[in-house]
Each structure stands twice: as structure tokens, then as C-alpha cells.
Design a protein around this motif. Structure first.
Motif, PDB file in Angstrom:
ATOM      1  N   GLU A  21     -11.949  -0.825 -14.607  1.00  0.00           N
ATOM      2  CA  GLU A  21     -12.297  -1.653 -13.430  1.00  0.00           C
ATOM      3  C   GLU A  21     -11.043  -1.877 -12.584  1.00  0.00           C
ATOM      4  OE1 GLU A  21     -13.169  -2.847 -16.672  1.00  0.00           O
ATOM      5  OE2 GLU A  21     -14.992  -1.697 -16.314  1.00  0.00           O
ATOM      6  N   GLU A  22      -9.956  -2.178 -13.298  1.00  0.00           N
ATOM      7  CA  GLU A  22      -8.687  -2.428 -12.608  1.00  0.00           C
ATOM      8  C   GLU A  22      -8.238  -1.161 -11.847  1.00  0.00           C
ATOM      9  OE1 GLU A  22      -7.318  -5.331 -12.564  1.00  0.00           O
ATOM     10  OE2 GLU A  22      -5.232  -5.010 -11.972  1.00  0.00           O
ATOM     11  N   ASN A  23      -8.361  -0.007 -12.480  1.00  0.00           N
ATOM     12  CA  ASN A  23      -7.986   1.240 -11.791  1.00  0.00           C
ATOM     13  C   ASN A  23      -8.820   1.433 -10.534  1.00  0.00           C
ATOM     14  OD1 ASN A  23      -5.862   2.192 -13.399  1.00  0.00           O
ATOM     15  ND2 ASN A  23      -7.279   3.122 -14.879  1.00  0.00           N
ATOM     16  N   ARG A  24     -10.127   1.134 -10.635  1.00  0.00           N
ATOM     17  CA  ARG A  24     -10.991   1.304  -9.465  1.00  0.00           C
ATOM     18  C   ARG A  24     -10.695   0.296  -8.368  1.00  0.00           C
ATOM     19  NH1 ARG A  24     -12.462   3.770 -13.373  1.00  0.00           N
ATOM     20  NH2 ARG A  24     -13.758   5.642 -13.331  1.00  0.00           N
ATOM     21  N   LYS A  25     -10.218  -0.869  -8.775  1.00  0.00           N
ATOM     22  CA  LYS A  25      -9.898  -1.915  -7.793  1.00  0.00           C
ATOM     23  C   LYS A  25      -8.596  -1.590  -7.056  1.00  0.00           C
ATOM     24  CE  LYS A  25      -8.933  -6.482  -8.474  1.00  0.00           C
ATOM     25  NZ  LYS A  25      -8.830  -7.430  -9.565  1.00  0.00           N
ATOM     26  N   ARG A  26      -7.655  -1.029  -7.784  1.00  0.00           N
ATOM     27  CA  ARG A  26      -6.306  -0.893  -7.215  1.00  0.00           C
ATOM     28  C   ARG A  26      -6.024   0.494  -6.640  1.00  0.00           C
ATOM     29  NH1 ARG A  26      -2.980  -3.376 -10.841  1.00  0.00           N
ATOM     30  NH2 ARG A  26      -1.257  -2.531  -9.635  1.00  0.00           N
ATOM     31  N   VAL A  27      -6.911   1.443  -6.937  1.00  0.00           N
ATOM     32  CA  VAL A  27      -6.698   2.804  -6.424  1.00  0.00           C
ATOM     33  C   VAL A  27      -7.891   3.186  -5.546  1.00  0.00           C
ATOM     34  CG1 VAL A  27      -6.379   5.237  -7.050  1.00  0.00           C
ATOM     35  CG2 VAL A  27      -5.432   3.433  -8.506  1.00  0.00           C
ATOM     36  N   THR A  28      -7.592   3.639  -4.342  1.00  0.00           N
ATOM     37  CA  THR A  28      -8.648   4.100  -3.439  1.00  0.00           C
ATOM     38  C   THR A  28      -8.433   5.582  -3.201  1.00  0.00           C
ATOM     39  OG1 THR A  28      -8.329   1.994  -2.315  1.00  0.00           O
ATOM     40  CG2 THR A  28      -9.792   3.561  -1.237  1.00  0.00           C
TER      41      THR A  28
ATOM     42  N   VAL B 293       3.240   9.098 -11.810  1.00  0.00           N
ATOM     43  CA  VAL B 293       3.853   8.341 -10.711  1.00  0.00           C
ATOM     44  C   VAL B 293       2.919   7.193 -10.322  1.00  0.00           C
ATOM     45  CG1 VAL B 293       4.547   8.465  -8.277  1.00  0.00           C
ATOM     46  CG2 VAL B 293       5.207  10.295  -9.865  1.00  0.00           C
ATOM     47  N   ALA B 294       1.620   7.478 -10.198  1.00  0.00           N
ATOM     48  CA  ALA B 294       0.656   6.434  -9.838  1.00  0.00           C
ATOM     49  C   ALA B 294       0.648   5.333 -10.891  1.00  0.00           C
ATOM     50  CB  ALA B 294      -0.738   7.046  -9.697  1.00  0.00           C
ATOM     51  N   ASP B 295       0.667   5.730 -12.149  1.00  0.00           N
ATOM     52  CA  ASP B 295       0.618   4.740 -13.232  1.00  0.00           C
ATOM     53  C   ASP B 295       1.846   3.818 -13.179  1.00  0.00           C
ATOM     54  OD1 ASP B 295      -0.736   3.811 -15.677  1.00  0.00           O
ATOM     55  OD2 ASP B 295       1.084   4.502 -16.683  1.00  0.00           O
ATOM     56  N   TYR B 296       2.987   4.415 -12.933  1.00  0.00           N
ATOM     57  CA  TYR B 296       4.232   3.629 -12.849  1.00  0.00           C
ATOM     58  C   TYR B 296       4.129   2.627 -11.702  1.00  0.00           C
ATOM     59  CZ  TYR B 296       9.303   2.772 -12.847  1.00  0.00           C
ATOM     60  OH  TYR B 296      10.547   2.196 -12.923  1.00  0.00           O
ATOM     61  N   LEU B 297       3.656   3.107 -10.546  1.00  0.00           N
ATOM     62  CA  LEU B 297       3.574   2.229  -9.373  1.00  0.00           C
ATOM     63  C   LEU B 297       2.520   1.136  -9.575  1.00  0.00           C
ATOM     64  CD1 LEU B 297       3.865   4.960  -6.578  1.00  0.00           C
ATOM     65  CD2 LEU B 297       5.653   3.367  -7.333  1.00  0.00           C
ATOM     66  N   LEU B 298       1.437   1.483 -10.276  1.00  0.00           N
ATOM     67  CA  LEU B 298       0.401   0.470 -10.549  1.00  0.00           C
ATOM     68  C   LEU B 298       0.963  -0.610 -11.476  1.00  0.00           C
ATOM     69  CD1 LEU B 298      -2.678   2.816 -10.965  1.00  0.00           C
ATOM     70  CD2 LEU B 298      -2.426   1.037  -9.215  1.00  0.00           C
ATOM     71  N   ASN B 299       1.801  -0.209 -12.421  1.00  0.00           N
ATOM     72  CA  ASN B 299       2.446  -1.201 -13.294  1.00  0.00           C
ATOM     73  C   ASN B 299       3.329  -2.150 -12.492  1.00  0.00           C
ATOM     74  OD1 ASN B 299       1.270  -0.369 -15.625  1.00  0.00           O
ATOM     75  ND2 ASN B 299       2.974   0.938 -16.264  1.00  0.00           N
ATOM     76  N   GLU B 300       3.812  -1.655 -11.362  1.00  0.00           N
ATOM     77  CA  GLU B 300       4.644  -2.480 -10.473  1.00  0.00           C
ATOM     78  C   GLU B 300       3.777  -3.189  -9.432  1.00  0.00           C
ATOM     79  OE1 GLU B 300       7.994  -3.052 -10.503  1.00  0.00           O
ATOM     80  OE2 GLU B 300       8.220  -1.874 -12.343  1.00  0.00           O
ATOM     81  N   GLN B 301       2.454  -3.171  -9.677  1.00  0.00           N
ATOM     82  CA  GLN B 301       1.474  -3.892  -8.850  1.00  0.00           C
ATOM     83  C   GLN B 301       1.282  -3.337  -7.447  1.00  0.00           C
ATOM     84  OE1 GLN B 301       2.505  -8.064  -9.086  1.00  0.00           O
ATOM     85  NE2 GLN B 301       1.800  -8.174 -11.199  1.00  0.00           N
ATOM     86  N   ALA B 302       1.538  -2.038  -7.270  1.00  0.00           N
ATOM     87  CA  ALA B 302       1.277  -1.433  -5.950  1.00  0.00           C
ATOM     88  C   ALA B 302      -0.225  -1.213  -5.773  1.00  0.00           C
ATOM     89  CB  ALA B 302       2.012  -0.104  -5.859  1.00  0.00           C
TER      90      ALA B 302
ATOM     91  N   ILE C 152      -2.660   1.671  -4.494  1.00  0.00           N
ATOM     92  CA  ILE C 152      -2.490   3.120  -4.302  1.00  0.00           C
ATOM     93  C   ILE C 152      -3.669   3.714  -3.535  1.00  0.00           C
ATOM     94  CG2 ILE C 152      -2.284   5.329  -5.528  1.00  0.00           C
ATOM     95  CD1 ILE C 152       0.127   3.634  -6.023  1.00  0.00           C
ATOM     96  N   VAL C 153      -3.338   4.579  -2.569  1.00  0.00           N
ATOM     97  CA  VAL C 153      -4.382   5.339  -1.880  1.00  0.00           C
ATOM     98  C   VAL C 153      -4.062   6.819  -2.073  1.00  0.00           C
ATOM     99  CG1 VAL C 153      -5.623   5.699   0.270  1.00  0.00           C
ATOM    100  CG2 VAL C 153      -4.475   3.539  -0.141  1.00  0.00           C
ATOM    101  N   VAL C 154      -5.062   7.584  -2.500  1.00  0.00           N
ATOM    102  CA  VAL C 154      -4.798   8.990  -2.824  1.00  0.00           C
ATOM    103  C   VAL C 154      -5.601   9.901  -1.907  1.00  0.00           C
ATOM    104  CG1 VAL C 154      -4.879  10.751  -4.648  1.00  0.00           C
ATOM    105  CG2 VAL C 154      -4.568   8.351  -5.264  1.00  0.00           C
ATOM    106  N   TYR C 155      -4.941  10.969  -1.453  1.00  0.00           N
ATOM    107  CA  TYR C 155      -5.667  12.045  -0.779  1.00  0.00           C
ATOM    108  C   TYR C 155      -5.280  13.370  -1.437  1.00  0.00           C
ATOM    109  CZ  TYR C 155      -6.693  15.866   2.302  1.00  0.00           C
ATOM    110  OH  TYR C 155      -7.142  17.072   2.768  1.00  0.00           O
ATOM    111  N   ASP C 156      -6.270  14.135  -1.853  1.00  0.00           N
ATOM    112  CA  ASP C 156      -6.018  15.513  -2.314  1.00  0.00           C
ATOM    113  C   ASP C 156      -7.161  16.380  -1.794  1.00  0.00           C
ATOM    114  OD1 ASP C 156      -4.418  17.167  -4.783  1.00  0.00           O
ATOM    115  OD2 ASP C 156      -6.400  17.918  -4.213  1.00  0.00           O
ATOM    116  N   PRO C 157      -6.838  17.533  -1.218  1.00  0.00           N
ATOM    117  CA  PRO C 157      -7.910  18.340  -0.605  1.00  0.00           C
ATOM    118  C   PRO C 157      -8.922  18.917  -1.589  1.00  0.00           C
ATOM    119  CG  PRO C 157      -5.778  19.475  -0.467  1.00  0.00           C
ATOM    120  CD  PRO C 157      -5.506  18.094  -0.970  1.00  0.00           C
TER     121      PRO C 157
ATOM    122  N   LYS D 131       0.844  -1.191   0.000  1.00  0.00           N
ATOM    123  CA  LYS D 131       0.000   0.000   0.000  1.00  0.00           C
ATOM    124  C   LYS D 131       0.887   1.252   0.000  1.00  0.00           C
ATOM    125  CE  LYS D 131      -3.320   2.497   2.804  1.00  0.00           C
ATOM    126  NZ  LYS D 131      -4.204   2.525   3.961  1.00  0.00           N
ATOM    127  N   ILE D 132       0.647   2.119  -0.951  1.00  0.00           N
ATOM    128  CA  ILE D 132       1.426   3.365  -1.034  1.00  0.00           C
ATOM    129  C   ILE D 132       0.464   4.555  -1.056  1.00  0.00           C
ATOM    130  CG2 ILE D 132       3.017   4.707  -2.487  1.00  0.00           C
ATOM    131  CD1 ILE D 132       4.308   2.105  -3.243  1.00  0.00           C
TER     132      ILE D 132
END
Ligand SMILES: NC(=O)C1=CN([C@@H]2O[C@H](COP(=O)(O)OP(=O)(O)OC[C@H]3O[C@@H](n4cnc5c(N)ncnc54)[C@H](O)[C@@H]3O)[C@@H](O)[C@H]2O)C=CC1
Ligand SMILES: O=C(O)[C@H]1O[C@H](OP(=O)(O)OP(=O)(O)OC[C@H]2O[C@@H](n3ccc(=O)[nH]c3=O)[C@H](O)[C@@H]2O)[C@H](O)[C@@H](O)[C@@H]1O
Length: 464
Positions: A391-398, A355-364, A366-371, A332-333
Motif C-alpha cells: 500500500e505504501e509503495n502504491r501511495k508513494r510511487v506514481t 535507487v527508488a527504494d533508497y529514495l523512498l527510505n529517505e521519504q521521497a 517518486i514518479v516513474v516513466y519508462d516507455p 517529488k523526484i
């Protein structure tokens, strides 16, 4: 000639704030901002000014003051064109995604549609102002369309590029370093049109800050300014890599270099890479124009600014993977910040996306916070890259509502936008909630290394 009615086609990041300020400063002029995007216009008309579609410090107050008085937002493009004596074109000019010049040239289809619509609707003389950023000599094409499909109407075309930066748009509009107006200054009609626009700005900008030039210089100055600004960021980012290898610190280097008044201290902040809707698009456009004129050395020179920026984004993400023991698979990153800079909700070309796309390719994971950025925007940005299914983006990114929630149980936190609130976070609490060793990557040189290391973080910052 006194301008009474202004129409602006395009209610985006430029059209909205620029016209709000003109309306505020010129209460005797009616300003109507039109757009084909109904949702955007209805958001501009939302009863609660906090819901206007663009977040810019100070903007909602100006909209509250002028909206309904002499500032209007509408989808009725024809009638606004008909009533106006001066028409600003402020539509998007993205990089072409098809055909000749794909991936480089500016796509001028929206501009051409506006010109044809103006030609069809106009019944009396109009001043047409290029506010969008355009390739040099676009005014010629506009003039051809207007003169050949119009109904005997006389059009004067001006170039008035916008230099505002997002996040500081209102200040930049209220106190511009300069206002640039290009026109046909060799003819009386051209001079009259230029003066009419000078008079609009002269309501709040001192005359010696209003620069008038020929149209081509004005068009090219805008591309040049963006190229020079982006070049500074790529230059300092190139040095950041050298700093990381040698023990030099890029902030110290930037300060030492920037104190030379010939160089200047602004725009020397090393980062995870520049983003935003314009730097890349405008430089690619410059490269394309140069190439199409056979100026290959000029094209290569400017293209390097983009190559360096892509390298910086990739290198930041690759360093994260390497540091996390060469694998982020299943880890989890947390990414703090998604906007391309602070104080805007704009995410176009934001480094965070790459950066997120690169990390997702490495199977991370991802959790994102932006105000300020909405959840759907984050998914849309990733989907747009077409790297994996939505679907994959929604599964792997929160996407979460709090930086503390983002960081909990994570292996690493990366700061990707320099939001002020990240400075004031309880970093002790964040450290306690993370897996150990807790890695913290600062892509903005925002955080103080010593206090973070004292807490126990493994701390990495660009350029040190
Ligand atoms: N975003 C920025 O900070 C700056 C942008 N610029 C330039 O200003 C231009 C506009 O940029 P943004 O405001 O960021 O774009 P944007 O995408 O936020 O807004 C453009 C708007 O134009 C509308 N539009 C497109 N075609 C239309 C048509 N035929 N009729 C009516 N509406 C139409 C779109 O629906 C959209 O809402 C671009 O050329 C950009 O390079 C210049 C300086 C700063
Ligand atoms: O044509 C445009 O669209 C606008 O582009 C930029 O404005 P903007 O992209 O809104 O924001 P900037 O402040 O220029 O920042 C651009 C990117 O560079 C990055 N940056 C900027 C400065 C710096 O020192 N280091 C750095 O990494 C920012 O974080 C951001 O990602 C220009 O600054 C404006 O003058 C121009 O009008």
C-alpha cells in the motif's frame, strides 16, 4: 542424424527468441515452445504479434513469419516432449532464496522437474540440451535422473549456453560471436548428438563459429563469460568514483584505455550499476561453487564485482540526497527509465529498483516513466524487496505515461535507463516545468552536460 522435432521447455527471454530464430532458419524442423505459465503461452499465441510477452527489436517480425508454420507455443509439455528428438531446457535458474546456499547458489528445482518429466514421458531416444545457465557439472545430475528413472531410453546430454543480451537478442542470435556446444565427444553417440545440434545452427552460422568442447568446459564458459563482462562494468564503475573526486572524466578514461587493443573498447560504459537477471545470479553462483570447493580466494575475487556494483547503486542514490540539500523528504523526484537497459521490458535486478527504494527510505515521492515497462511490474519489483507495505509503495510511487508529466513540479530528474528517446526530449520544456534549482542526474552518461547546463540545470553525471 537429422533433427525433425524440437521441443523447448521454458518460453521466456531465452526460450522464446532462440526458438523463433531456429524455426525461422530451419523451416523443415518443427519447433514447439512449452511453458507451465498459461498466461505467457497465450500471449505468445496472441493474434496481434505486437502483444507477445517479450519486447525485443525484430522479434515480432520473426514470430509473425514462423508461428503456425513450424513454430508453436503450447502448455502441453508432455506431448511436446514425446514428439521431440531434441529437447532444450530453457527454464529459469534463479538464486536460491531458502536452505543451503540461500542467496548464492542457483536454484535447480525447475531444471530437476524438467528432467523428471522428460524421464517419465520419453519413449524413444532423446537429445537433451541445457540452454539454461547452470553450475558446472549439472549435466551429471541431469544424466543421473534421466538414466535412473527412464524406461530404457538413451539420453544424450549437451550443454549449449546462450550468450544473447536482451535488447539485441535477435541480432545476437542471427550473428553470434560463437555458438558453444559441449557434449560427450569421447563417445560415438555423444559425437552424433553434438553433430546433430551443430547441423541445426549451421543453417545460418558459419561452422568456424561453432565451437565444440567437453560438457564441463561449456557449462563453466558461460559463467566465466558473464563474470568477465560484469567485471568490466564494475571496473569502470570503480574508476567513475575516482573520476568524480579528481576531475578526470570516466568517458575519456574509458576511451583512452579501450583503444588499447589488448583491453578493447566494449563494455566500458560507466553506469548507475549493472542489472539484469543474470550477472549477479551467475557470479553469486560462481562464488558459491568456488567456496564449496574450498577456493576462498577465487570466491572473494569474484564477489568483489557484486560488492562494487551494490556500492555504485547506493552511492548514486546517496549523491542525489546529498545534492538535494541532504533531504528528499516529501520531494517529488522523477525517474526516467526502469528497465535494466534500453530496448527491453525486463526489469530484473534493474538499478532503478534499488535507487527508488533508497529514495523512498529517505521519504521521497517518486514518479516513474519508462516507455516499455508496465505499471504493475514496477510495483511488483518494489514489493519484492519487502522494504515497506505494498500500500505504501502504491501511495508513494506514481507511474505515468510521459516523461514531461513525470518531471512536472519535481525537484530532480534522474535518468536511469539509456532509452534513445531521452536524448530527444525537449529538455528546455522539462526545465521550465520543474521546481528550481532543477537538478538533473544522469546515471547512464547519456546526456550532454553543456547543453543541459546552458538550459539552467544543476547537472550531475556518473564519473565526471
Ligand atoms: N535473460 C537472458 O537474457 C538470458 C538468460 N539466460 C539463462 O537462460 C535461462 C532462462 O532465462 P530466462 O529465459 O530469462 O527466464 P524466464 O524466467 O524469462 O523464463 C523461464 C520460463 O520457464 C518456465 N518454466 C519453469 N519451470 C518450468 C517447467 N517445469 N515446465 C515448463 N516451463 C517451466 C517459466 O514459467 C518461465 O516462463 C536462465 O538459466 C538464464 O540464466 C542465458 C542467457 C541470456
Ligand atoms: O546470461 C545472460 O543473461 C546474458 O547477460 C548479459 O546480457 P544482458 O544482461 O541481457 O545485458 P548486457 O548488455 O550485458 O547488460 C547488463 C547490464 O550491464 C550494464 N552495462 C553494460 C555494459 C556497459 O558497458 N555498462 C553497463 O553498465 C547494462 O546497462 C545492464 O544493466 C550478457 O551480455 C549476455 O552475453 C548473457 O547471455
Amino acid at each position: 542424424m537429422k533433427i525433425k522435432n524440437i521441443c523447448c521447455i521454458g518460453a521466456g527471454y531465452v526460450g522464446g527468441p532462440t526458438m523463433a530464430v531456429i524455426a525461422q532458419k530451419c523451416p523443415e524442423v518443427n519447433v514447439t515452445v512449452v511453458d507451465i505459465n498459461e498466461q505467457r503461452i497465450s500471449a505468445w499465441n496472441d493474434k496481434d504479434v505486437e502483444n507477445i510477452p517479450i519486447y525485443e527489436p525484430g522479434l515480432s517480425e520473426i514470430v509473425r513469419e514462423a508461428r503456425g508454420r513450424n513454430l508453436f507455443f503450447s502448455t502441453d509439455v508432455d506431448s511436446a516432449i514425446d514428439q521431440a528428438d531434441m529437447i532444450f531446457i530453457s527454464v529459469n535458474t534463479p538464486t536460491k532464496t531458502y536452505g543451503i546456499g540461500k542467496g548464492m547458489a542457483a536454484d535447480l528445482k525447475y531444471i530437476e522437474l524438467c528432467a523428471r518429466q522428460i524421464a517419465r514421458v520419453a519413449k524413444d531416444d532423446k537429445i537433451v540440451v541445457e540452454k539454461s545457465t547452470l553450475p558446472v557439472r549439472t549435466a551429471q545430475a541431469l544424466k543421473n535422473i534421466l538414466d535412473h528413472t527412464g524406461n530404457g531410453v538413451n539420453f544424450q546430454i549437451l550443454s549449449n549456453p546462450e550468450f544473447l543480451a536482451e535488447g539485441t537478442a535477435i541480432d545476437d542470435l542471427l550473428y553470434p560471436d560463437r555458438v558453444l556446444i559441449g557434449g560427450d565427444i569421447d563417445s560415438d553417440e555423444g559425437k552424433e548428438a553434438v553433430n546433430a545440434l551443430v547441423d541445426v545452427y549451421a543453417h545460418w552460422v558459419e561452422k568456424d563459429h561453432i565451437l565444440t568442447t567437453n560438457v564441463w568446459s561449456s557449462e563453466l564458459s558461460k559463467l566465466t563469460a558473464n563474470a568477465f563482462l560484469a567485471q568490466r562494468v564494475s571496473s569502470i564503475n570503480a574508476m567513475s568514483e575516482l573520476c568524480e573526486k579528481t576531475g578526470a572524466d570516466v568517458n575519456e578514461v574509458a576511451k583512452a584505455v579501450g583503444m588499447d587493443t589488448r583491453i578493447g573498447s566494449k563494455f566500458l560504459k560507466s553506469s548507475v550499476g549493472f542489472g539484469g537477471s543474470c550477472f549477479q545470479k551467475d557470479i553469486l553462483n560462481l562464488v558459491y561453487i568456488s567456496k564449496s570447493m574450498g577456493l576462498n580466494e577465487v570466491a572473494d575475487y569474484w564477489e568483489q564485482v557484486i560488492i562494487m556494483n551494490d556500492h555504485q547503486k547506493r552511492r548514486f542514490a546517496a549523491n542525489m540526497v546529498r545534492t538535494l540539500f541532504n533531504t528528499v523528504s516529501g520531494k517529488k523526484i522523477a525517474l526516467l527509465g526502469w528497465a535494466f537497459k534500453k530496448d527491453t521490458n525486463d526489469t530484473r535486478e534493474s538499478a532503478a529498483i534499488y535507487v527508488a527504494d533508497y529514495l523512498l527510505n529517505e521519504q521521497a515521492e517518486i514518479v516513474v516513466y519508462d516507455p516499455k515497462v508496465k505499471t504493475e511490474q514496477i510495483y511488483a519489483d518494489l514489493d519484492y524487496l519487502n522494504t515497506r507495505s505494498s500500500e505504501e509503495n502504491r501511495k508513494r510511487v506514481t507511474v505515468v505515461n510521459s516523461p514531461y508529466e513525470a518531471s512536472r513540479d519535481s525537484h530532480a530528474v534522474a535518468v536511469l535507463t539509456e532509452w534513445d528517446e531521452f536524448l530527444k526530449l525537449d529538455w528546455q520544456k522539462i526545465h521550465e516545468s520543474m521546481l528550481k534549482p532543477a537538478f538533473l542526474f544522469d546515471g547512464r552518461r547519456l546526456l550532454d552536460r553543456k547543453t543541459k547546463e546552458d538550459i539552467g540545470f544543476e547537472f550531475y553525471a556518473v564519473g565526471s
